[in-house]
Enzyme design. Sequence first.
Site, PDB file in Angstrom:
ATOM      1  N   HIS A 133      -0.750 -11.310   0.088  1.00  0.00           N
ATOM      2  CA  HIS A 133      -1.351 -10.147   0.735  1.00  0.00           C
ATOM      3  C   HIS A 133      -1.424 -10.346   2.246  1.00  0.00           C
ATOM      4  O   HIS A 133      -1.377  -9.377   3.010  1.00  0.00           O
ATOM      5  CB  HIS A 133      -2.769  -9.896   0.206  1.00  0.00           C
ATOM      6  CG  HIS A 133      -2.801  -9.358  -1.190  1.00  0.00           C
ATOM      7  ND1 HIS A 133      -2.728 -10.180  -2.292  1.00  0.00           N
ATOM      8  CD2 HIS A 133      -2.903  -8.088  -1.662  1.00  0.00           C
ATOM      9  CE1 HIS A 133      -2.784  -9.428  -3.390  1.00  0.00           C
ATOM     10  NE2 HIS A 133      -2.878  -8.163  -3.038  1.00  0.00           N
ATOM     11  N   ASP A 147       6.009  -5.335  -5.898  1.00  0.00           N
ATOM     12  CA  ASP A 147       4.585  -5.492  -5.644  1.00  0.00           C
ATOM     13  C   ASP A 147       4.236  -4.548  -4.497  1.00  0.00           C
ATOM     14  O   ASP A 147       5.129  -3.956  -3.869  1.00  0.00           O
ATOM     15  CB  ASP A 147       4.250  -6.945  -5.301  1.00  0.00           C
ATOM     16  CG  ASP A 147       2.801  -7.303  -5.614  1.00  0.00           C
ATOM     17  OD1 ASP A 147       1.988  -6.380  -5.835  1.00  0.00           O
ATOM     18  OD2 ASP A 147       2.477  -8.507  -5.632  1.00  0.00           O
TER      19      ASP A 147
END
Length: 608
Positions: free
Chosen positions: A253, A326
């Site tokens: 992230h 993702d």
Amino acid sequence: MQDRSLSRRTVLVSATAVAAGAAGVSAVTAAPAAAHQRDHRLKKIIARMSVEAKIGQLFVPYFYGASATSPSQVDQDRNLKELGVRTVAELIAKYQVGGVIYFSGWTNNLHDPHQIADLSNGVQRASLALPVPVPSLISIDQEHGVNVRIGSGATQLPGAMALGAGRSLSDARTAGWISGTELAALGIHQNFAPVADVNVNPANPIINVRSFGADAREVGRMVGAQVTGYQQAGVVACAKHFPGHGDTGEDSHTGLPVITHTREEWERIDAPPFRAAIAAGVDSIMTAHLQVPALDPSNEPATLSPTILQDVLRGELGFDGVIVTDALNMQGVRTKYGDDRVPVLALKAGADQLLFPPSIDVAYNGVLAAVRTGEITEDRLDASVLRILRVKEKAGLLSGSPFVSRRDVDRVVGSRRHRLTAARIAERTTTLLVNEDGALPLRRGRGKLLVVGASPAFPTDDTRTTVPELAKAFDELGYRTTHLATGRTPDAAKIDEAVAAARGRDAVVVTTDNVGATSTQRTLVSRLLATGVPVVHLAVRNPYDIAHLGDVPASLASYCWTEVELRAAARVIAGRVGPRGRLPVPVQRADDPSRVLFRTGHGLSYYD
């Protein structure tokens, strides 16, 4: 709940269904003739689509609000600022997106089962109002354990590492089936689960207890069972994060992790669970935003790597389902390219669904520009849209009405049978690591307990926290319980308060959450041990905590702190059920990580 005014459009879509899809048979297992017929009919839908509609089918954006057409003013303002529209219905109309993803909390999508079902129906009404009416594939991350999106009203189930500790394929499959059945009743037909990563790095900041464990073979068995459970319930399962996110110390992230496994190590450690998922007929696989030099020396993130997605995943592993990126807002995939180029490169690499772009307008127009210049051909778009329509058909979205009813929600979601099954599964996962001199079980239903320690909030409800909920579970078992939440970083005053509260108690149950070498949770446990009051330690997240805590007389791992795990742990501590879980990961010594304190498979009973 069902919108009869849309019956003409629904029938128009339904006419494209074929027997293989209606029976829930995948492209992998359908007879070649049936698969050919199905694809022929789906291609007729694609032929009616404009280029813009085909591009829209690839995107799975987020949105704000609990209603498709009338969210709160705050949510409308946030949608307008970030998405350029006020509602998800307007988002679907503008970009003709093929799906959306629900989140709890920050997007305000999920409150209670009836609201979620109403939202899903609103999304489908908007999708069926498009020029080519194709229902949305509504997605969610409902992994259970530490990663839960739907809390209130739905059945909570043990997460992956807890199921790994239970070692039961039947329980893993049943958990997937219960979760999938409830999601389908809510109008959600794609779940980004199970996690197929093998957590061989205890310091992994992003996977950890979301993984079934550290043994590739066992993880593969559990992944295959969960895929079967989800897809038997009519939900599109998604194994993630290919080619494997289990051995990283960095969060994708916020950065671009590098997996340093050799090709042989990748084949032995990372690949087996994905092979097992494919063998089980998994409908979709999610990419990872990380570099794997052994698979692609160019060091492109896997999401953008044709070598990894086409040569390895499609070529070597033989996967022909939907490849999902993702989330495209994650830093790991944005380190080298702009947000207009990332979705283009993902498609060129072999991806089909483009999840959560940071700006739907920038991403959509980036792909549109690439098609207009010939960088991406229309045939390439058609290939991805066909794969997406295949899974929509398999999920039943093209064979009958995509709408759900409140009556089915009430019958299925959070049913007594599902909750009782979840409780029994959780009891089979709680793991007893240490039990010196028969410290456990506690005296049955008698005695004064103090429950103290780290008290993380429930994943979807920050009004409920671990320590008071665990105390409540002991109260219901007949104990006289007091509690004190000291947090993950207790200071000296809070530790003194806990020590004072322990006086006069018959036992102390202390919870820990992610203990490290410098954690003051260690001091708390040490001071409690010094009181002479019997201490029971419960790790409510990482089973690795025990390595930092010295000679505690009793220690257990629950792998998460949701209600179902806490109640199971309380029942095990009280001796209402015996501990049956076994470590799915090794626990290394804190003072010498090269040595193992508890091996994979360790787990005591009360008779050991």
